[in-house]
Design a protein around this motif. Structure first.
Motif, PDB file in Angstrom:
ATOM      1  N   ASN A 267       0.742  -1.222  -0.001  1.00 51.86           N
ATOM      2  CA  ASN A 267      -0.116  -0.128   0.020  1.00 51.86           C
ATOM      3  C   ASN A 267       0.844   1.425   0.170  1.00 51.86           C
ATOM      4  O   ASN A 267       1.532   1.674   0.936  1.00 51.86           O
ATOM      5  CB  ASN A 267      -1.061  -0.205   1.084  1.00 51.86           C
TER       6      ASN A 267
ATOM      7  N   ARG B  78       0.683   4.800   2.309  1.00 52.71           N
ATOM      8  CA  ARG B  78       0.952   5.037   3.793  1.00 52.71           C
ATOM      9  C   ARG B  78       2.271   5.420   3.676  1.00 52.71           C
ATOM     10  O   ARG B  78       2.803   5.587   4.740  1.00 52.71           O
ATOM     11  CB  ARG B  78       0.825   3.666   4.643  1.00 52.71           C
TER      12      ARG B  78
ATOM     13  N   ASP C 137       4.249  -2.094   5.891  1.00 49.23           N
ATOM     14  CA  ASP C 137       4.696  -1.284   4.775  1.00 49.23           C
ATOM     15  C   ASP C 137       6.117  -1.466   4.306  1.00 49.23           C
ATOM     16  O   ASP C 137       6.407  -0.838   3.535  1.00 49.23           O
ATOM     17  CB  ASP C 137       4.725   0.278   5.612  1.00 49.23           C
TER      18      ASP C 137
END
Length: 414
Positions: free
Chosen positions: A101, A104, A397
């Motif tokens: 993602n 972020r 992340d």
């Protein structure tokens, strides 16, 4: 001097510069621009007559956009038509798993930009043309290295108007995975190769407004599909077992379309226009790196020094980072006219470790996902442990950061 015993070429033009760069891809264009901005005379030689090549990598990662921002070019670059990938998703029987993602990430550019590479290269070279130290020569097919006293002192190339000789204290090979400069230099004699388990067939299908966004992927039943959102189109990578293209082609386009429909059934009705093999591009996946990127007077960067697997789409990212480090290290020596071997080796020293790490990560991903999925007749499922780890804030992340920035962030010395 030359790979053959042919008689010496009759040179129509002999020129001199401080740095001659062979290859007008992302690495060569960025290095040329950065050197010219600092007042270093540089000549960029591109073998083709234009930059437009089908199915070139069109992804610009956040690290590239940050570099463009450091050079004051990001806002203008993003005025060109583009699309944004904010996540990488894997469709499985257990639901969609977000592998990365980018939203972020702590950056002004929390996405991957999809921009035709030809437009990106035109943008960079048009910017470089603003500086009198820069010269671009298209249709320049390099055939020989000029060697004197064991050092490279430039190149000989054939253009539409005959033979040319360019002499320079530094020659940079940035001419891609099939680098002629690498072969002429003899540096390819010591190459460390891995064995990717896959090849990729590229093609395009229409994208509809209600389609999902971003990067989509799915594996299983002997095939894999990766789809890049390109606004009005999907750029599709159909993943096949290494070396199996002859069998795929022999089975015919209809069989390929059926395999694609089985892997991505919701897109099965988008392939009616695929009727000829010329609509497909076959990428033989490689992964390798040279033990030595340099010789006296010569530096190789980007795919000329390390051929990257398409896993993660980091090849352009790493090639541009090579160019940035080369500009940071070599600008002052070039301005002084003192390009010693130790400066060239410093570029490799800074870039070799990140290259080795990312290639190891790519190889691990291929073994864990691609190889297992391609050899199975069942839909691929993300292991439960991996799905749980992707939900932990400190871990979820990491894939996005590695894809976006590599294992070491690089900044331009302004």
């Amino acid at each position: 001097m030359s790979e053959t015993s042919d008689p010496p070429r009759v040179m129509s033009v002999v020129e001199e510069t401080s740095c001659v760069i062979v290859g007008g891809g992302p690495a060569g264009a960025v290095l040329s621009l950065m050197l010219a901005r600092k007042g270093v005379p540089v000549m960029l030689l591109e073998a083709h007559d234009d930059f437009d090549r089908d199915f070139r990598g069109d992804t610009l990662h956040p690290s590239v956009l940050e570099l463009m921002d450091e050079l004051g070019l990001a806002d203008r670059l993003l005025q060109l038509r583009h699309s944004k990938l904010r996540s990488a998703n894997l469709a499985t029987p257990d639901g969609t798993v977000t592998v990365a993602n980018f939203g972020r990430l702590r950056t002004r550019y929390p996405y991957i930009t999809m921009l035709p590479q030809a437009k990106f290269l035109e943008f960079l070279t048009d910017e470089a043309k603003c500086y009198p130290e820069f010269r671009l020569v298209m249709g320049a097919r390099v055939e020989e290295l000029i060697e004197e006293d064991g050092a490279v002192r430039g190149v000989r190339y054939e253009g539409d108007d005959g033979w040319h000789e360019v002499r320079a204290p530094l020659t940079v090979g940035a001419d891609g995975r099939s680098s002629r400069v690498r072969r002429l230099s003899g540096l390819d004699a010591d190459t460390i190769k891995t064995s990717p388990m896959m090849d990729v067939l590229w093609f395009r299908i229409p994208r509809r407004p209600d389609d999902p966004e971003g990067l989509l992927g799915r594996f299983g039943r002997g095939h894999g599909v990766v789809m890049f959102d390109r606004d009005e189109q999907w750029q599709v990578g159909f993943i096949i077992i290494k070396g199996s293209f002859k069998e795929v082609r022999a089975a015919g386009i209809d069989a390929l379309k059926e395999s694609f429909a089985e892997t991505a059934p919701e897109f099965a009705d988008r392939t009616e226009h695929l009727t000829e093999w010329k609509q497909f591009a076959m990428l033989s996946v490689e992964s390798s790196r040279l033990k030595n990127w340099t010789r006296p007077g010569l530096l190789l960067i980007g795919d000329a020094a390390h051929v990257m697997s398409p896993v993660g789409g980091v090849g352009i990212n790493y090639a541009i980072q090579d160019a940035v480090v080369a500009a940071n290290v070599l600008t002052e020596p070039l301005l002084r006219g003192d390009v010693r071997d130790e400066f060239l080796r410093e570029v490799q020293r800074q870039r070799e470790w990140p290259t080795r790490v990312i290639q190891a990560i790519q190889a691990g991903g291929q073994r864990a996902v691609v190889a297992n999925a391609l050899k199975s007749d069942q839909p691929f499922r993300v292991p439960l442990l991996a799905r749980l780890l992707l939900r932990i804030p400190l871990l979820r992340d990491i894939p996005a950061r590695i894809i976006a920035f590599g294992v070491r962030r690089v900044h331009a010395k302004i």
